[in-house]
Write an enzyme that holds these catalytic residues in place. Structure first.
Site, PDB file in Angstrom:
ATOM      1  N   GLU A  38       0.839  -1.204   0.000  1.00  0.00           N
ATOM      2  CA  GLU A  38       0.000   0.000   0.000  1.00  0.00           C
ATOM      3  C   GLU A  38       0.878   1.260   0.000  1.00  0.00           C
ATOM      4  OE1 GLU A  38      -3.488   1.962   2.852  1.00  0.00           O
ATOM      5  OE2 GLU A  38      -2.108   0.461   3.649  1.00  0.00           O
ATOM      6  N   LYS A  62      -9.456   2.682  -3.289  1.00  0.00           N
ATOM      7  CA  LYS A  62      -9.962   2.112  -2.041  1.00  0.00           C
ATOM      8  C   LYS A  62     -11.374   2.610  -1.760  1.00  0.00           C
ATOM      9  CE  LYS A  62      -8.633   1.426   2.804  1.00  0.00           C
ATOM     10  NZ  LYS A  62      -7.641   1.760   3.854  1.00  0.00           N
ATOM     11  N   CYS A  85      -5.524  -2.463   2.634  1.00  0.00           N
ATOM     12  CA  CYS A  85      -5.427  -2.359   4.090  1.00  0.00           C
ATOM     13  C   CYS A  85      -6.634  -3.009   4.768  1.00  0.00           C
ATOM     14  CB  CYS A  85      -5.264  -0.897   4.494  1.00  0.00           C
ATOM     15  SG  CYS A  85      -4.811  -0.638   6.228  1.00  0.00           S
TER      16      CYS A  85
END
Length: 530
Positions: free
Chosen positions: A287, A350, A403
């Site tokens: 990430e 995301k 994440c």
């Protein structure tokens, strides 16, 4: 045992509060990395006995009669989340000069808020409370409902759900395929609480039989699935290299460190494979691994293209900028797929952002009081809209999770996607050498089991790994390790991806049946003719 239960039931005031806190703290040891389920078999019976004694004064009416149970549940939850989530405060120490003042909010405030879900569970269970196994059924249903609410309300935060304590190893993870998270929470709390029956004679034999039977079914089903997995999985594999550079979070966005960080990723990418191993088809960076905007450094894309072969694909976590509606820029926490010519051929933004980490809820209001999100280098992220598979080349597609998106149960149901594997990129350097990275990785394993798809996880700092569709770790890199993990990931066969029936339905059915049984038992116990 009756004497011990009697002492716990008769506790009041500070004694009751300390017992509830201690029981909750003990229950947290059943989660990763401790993986001590026996702690839950002690903690939940204590909670049952505390709720036995949590009786309101006769003059109280209505919901006020649930007050003592509510606060016992809150204290249990506060102890559970305080011990289980204290490590979240570590993220605030990365930039201590800016965020150290908020340390109590993370270490104490977050557990205090999450504890209200368990307070709700205790109060709801008390509505259908009885003197026998019915109260254990009521507690199991109430906790499962509370955990479900915790996963959906206020953007959701289903970290360390109680049912996870029953799944410390792959053989114990397979029941997720049938029961889903809801069913696991129901049956886990039910079984963990059954030792409370040792303090009385009512339904003791029934409780023993149910406890042994459910544990045997749970582990037996897991053993059966794993034994069949060896024979049914296909031989098709994809060669993947996972990059774990272990960059210190304090250096990650330092302007003076950016070139060194980028070069460290490139060096790991171009490291020769072991003799006899095939070159990777896919290379995955963690990430936000690219420490600058591509628009500011167009040479970076060329360097990435030069680092890989024409038939390879590289997935990199980046910050992506897009022109905003008011003349500014919107920023996204993204994954891009880059081919051998240095072109971006696919991308994902995301969808689920971390509250207070990547964006500030009610920003216009809270910013007046000096509150800011941790991702201050760009002023916070905007959320993407859809999750779809990324094209990894050679006919392989991967469903991306950035994440903590991977912690949400049922986010990739079995048979719901054309993807062949799950891809999770993360940066757990925020949490240092604490239980946080281990708990995060465990929940990623559960998503692999739910979906039946292998999962590949690239973390800036621990835990990077490849997991098969049964939750078994194929290979991995430890916390703080620096390296390039080369692994051949087996693709799950098409037959194994066909769900036995709609995922999670059995769990909700079990919750409803146990809830009806607990309610009927409560009504029967109140009937003076019985």
């Amino acid at each position: 045992m009756e004497r011990l239960a009697g002492k716990i039931i008769l506790l009041s005031g500070a004694g009751r509060a300390l017992a509830a806190l201690a029981a909750g703290a003990l229950a947290s040891l059943s989660q990763a990395p401790f993986d001590f389920p026996l702690a839950a078999f002690i903690a939940f019976p204590v909670l049952v006995w505390l709720l036995d004694g949590a009786v309101a004064a006769p003059e109280r009416r209505g919901l006020r009669r649930l007050g003592p149970a509510f606060w016992v549940g809150w204290l249990f939850g506060f102890g559970y989340f305080l011990v289980g989530l204290w490590w979240t405060g570590n993220a605030l120490l990365v930039e201590a000069d800016l965020f150290a003042w908020a340390l109590p909010l993370a270490i104490i405030g977050l557990p205090a808020l999450l504890a209200f879900f368990y307070a709700f569970a205790a109060a709801l269970a008390k509505v259908a409370w009885s003197d026998d196994i019915g109260r254990i059924a009521a507690l199991a249903v109430a906790f499962a409902l509370a955990e479900w609410l915790r996963s959906v309300l206020f953007t959701g935060f289903p970290w360390n759900a109680v049912g996870y304590a029953a799944m410390p190893v792959p053989v114990a993870m397979q029941s997720l395929v049938v029961l889903g998270a809801v069913g696991m929470n129901v049956l886990a709390v039910f079984v963990f609480s059954l030792p409370a029956l040792l303090a009385g004679r009512d339904h003791l034999k029934l409780g023993v039989m149910l406890g042994i039977g459910l544990v045997a079914l749970h582990l037996g089903y897991g053993a059966m699935r794993l034994s069949r997995a060896e024979a049914t999985d296909g031989a098709e594999t994809v060669a993947i290299r996972v990059i774990q550079p272990s960059i210190l979070q304090s250096q990650k966005w330092d302007m003076a460190e950016r070139d060194r960080i980028f070069q460290a990723h490139l060096d790991l990418t171009t490291r020769p494979v072991e003799q006899g191993d095939a070159a990777p088809d896919v290379i995955i960076w963690p990430e936000t691994s690219v420490p600058f905007l591509f628009s500011d450094r167009p040479d970076a894309l060329a360097a990435l293209g030069a680092a890989i072969n024409d038939d390879q694909r590289l997935l990199a976590g980046i910050v992506r900028a897009r022109a905003g509606s008011e003349g500014g820029a919107d920023y996204y926490n993204s994954i891009v797929v880059i081919d051998g010519s240095g072109e971006i051929v696919d991308a994902f933004d995301k969808v689920r952002l971390v509250p207070f980490g990547e964006y500030l809820p009610f920003q216009d209001f809270l910013s007046r009081f000096g509150l800011r999100q941790l991702a201050q280098n760009i002023g916070g992220f905007s959320a993407g809209t859809t999750r779809r598979p990324l094209d990894l080349g050679n006919g392989i597609s991967g469903l991306p999770f950035i994440c903590y998106e991977v912690i949400f149960p049922g986010i990739a149901p079995r048979g719901s996607t054309d993807a062949r594997l799950l891809v999770n990129v993360t940066n757990d350097a925020w949490f240092g050498d604490t239980p946080g990275p281990y708990q995060h990785f465990r929940q990623a394993q559960f998503r692999a089991v739910e979906s039946g798809l292998p999962l590949v996880r690239a973390a800036n700092n621990g835990i990077s790994a490849a997991v098969d569709g049964y939750g078994r770790v194929i290979d991995g890199l430890a916390l703080d390790a620096v390296g390039a993990l080369d692994v051949k990931v087996p693709m799950t066969s098409a037959d194994a991806l066909v769900p036995p029936f709609r995922a999670g339905v059995a769990g909700w059915m079990i919750l409803i049946v146990i809830g009806i049984a607990a309610t009927m038992n409560n009504l029967r116990s109140r009937n003076p003719l019985n």
